[in-house]
Design a protein around this motif. Structure first.
Motif, PDB file in Angstrom:
ATOM      1  N   UNK A 126      40.182  45.903  36.137  1.00 35.62           N
ATOM      2  CA  UNK A 126      40.837  44.629  36.445  1.00 35.62           C
ATOM      3  C   UNK A 126      41.228  44.470  37.918  1.00 35.62           C
ATOM      4  N   UNK A 127      41.070  45.493  38.723  1.00 37.62           N
ATOM      5  CA  UNK A 127      41.433  45.391  40.136  1.00 37.62           C
ATOM      6  C   UNK A 127      40.219  45.190  41.028  1.00 37.62           C
ATOM      7  N   UNK A 128      39.086  44.905  40.427  1.00 34.91           N
ATOM      8  CA  UNK A 128      37.872  44.627  41.178  1.00 34.91           C
ATOM      9  C   UNK A 128      38.046  43.328  41.959  1.00 34.91           C
ATOM     10  N   UNK A 129      37.476  43.225  43.167  1.00 35.97           N
ATOM     11  CA  UNK A 129      37.629  42.002  43.956  1.00 35.97           C
ATOM     12  C   UNK A 129      37.029  40.769  43.276  1.00 35.97           C
ATOM     13  N   UNK A 130      36.005  40.964  42.478  1.00 37.02           N
ATOM     14  CA  UNK A 130      35.370  39.829  41.812  1.00 37.02           C
ATOM     15  C   UNK A 130      36.143  39.395  40.561  1.00 37.02           C
ATOM     16  N   UNK A 131      37.036  40.247  40.078  1.00 36.44           N
ATOM     17  CA  UNK A 131      37.794  39.930  38.869  1.00 36.44           C
ATOM     18  C   UNK A 131      38.642  38.672  39.058  1.00 36.44           C
ATOM     19  N   UNK A 132      39.238  38.507  40.222  1.00 37.93           N
ATOM     20  CA  UNK A 132      40.061  37.319  40.473  1.00 37.93           C
ATOM     21  C   UNK A 132      39.256  36.029  40.384  1.00 37.93           C
ATOM     22  N   UNK A 133      38.028  36.066  40.905  1.00 30.74           N
ATOM     23  CA  UNK A 133      37.154  34.890  40.829  1.00 30.74           C
ATOM     24  C   UNK A 133      36.825  34.589  39.380  1.00 30.74           C
TER      25      UNK A 133
END
Length: 187
Positions: A126-133
């Motif tokens: 859940x801390x992947x940079x793409x997760x927020x997108x």
């Protein structure tokens, strides 16, 4: 066999580019920044068709209608090419209907892909940079389900339930598309 290969390849190319156009429209509506790898890929795949259309077609509120028109035009061109490859029978009236159905299928499949990747990343990274997108893109679909379905064993199944609902919608769309074709054939 050759025809099936051509249909398959055409579906992939047109689906990818029209999906990028729809994703571009959706990302703009959700105010997702395009500085991420997903946004850059969307621009790379769709700029060639969206930018010229943007000079002609105005946006409607948060929705970029040039992206929608580009995706529809791509689907219509695909249906026209397939129609010509099949020998140009009398079902020319069905082409816009097939293009609309193809566009909705691409949109539903794209949402399913977003939800699937979102669900997997929420469980493993859940801390992947793409997760927020992905979270911003999935939230409008997942939030109504989350309100009605409680956590089960501290696990959120709302994305899975939304995936199942989208799959059912795809089945219904296939049935409606076939019914529309039967209607147009009877005209």
């Amino acid at each position: 066999m050759l025809f099936e290969i051509v249909v398959f390849l055409l579906d992939i190319v047109v689906g990818l580019i029209s999906g990028a156009c729809l994703l571009r429209m959706y990302m703009q509506a959700q105010r997702v920044p395009f500085g991420n790898p997903v946004g850059q890929l969307v621009f790379a795949l769709s700029d060639w068709i969206v930018l010229p259309l943007r000079k002609v077609v105005a946006g409607k509120g948060r929705w970029d209608m040039s992206c929608l028109l580009a995706a529809f035009a791509l689907q219509l061109v695909e249906m026209l090419l397939l129609w010509l490859l099949q020998g140009a029978n009398s079902m020319v009236l069905a082409l816009p209907w097939l293009a609309v159905c193809g566009l909705v299928k691409v949109a539903l499949s794209g949402l399913m892909g977003i939800l699937l990747i979102y669900a997997i990343l929420s469980w493993v990274q859940p801390y992947s940079p793409i997760y927020g997108v992905l979270q911003r893109l999935a939230e409008p679909v997942v939030a109504p389900v989350r309100k009605r379905v409680p956590l089960i064993g501290n696990v959120d199944f709302s994305a899975l339930i939304a995936l199942i609902a989208l799959q059912v919608l795809l089945m219904v769309l296939n049935y409606v598309q076939a019914g529309g074709l039967r209607f147009l054939a009877g005209m």
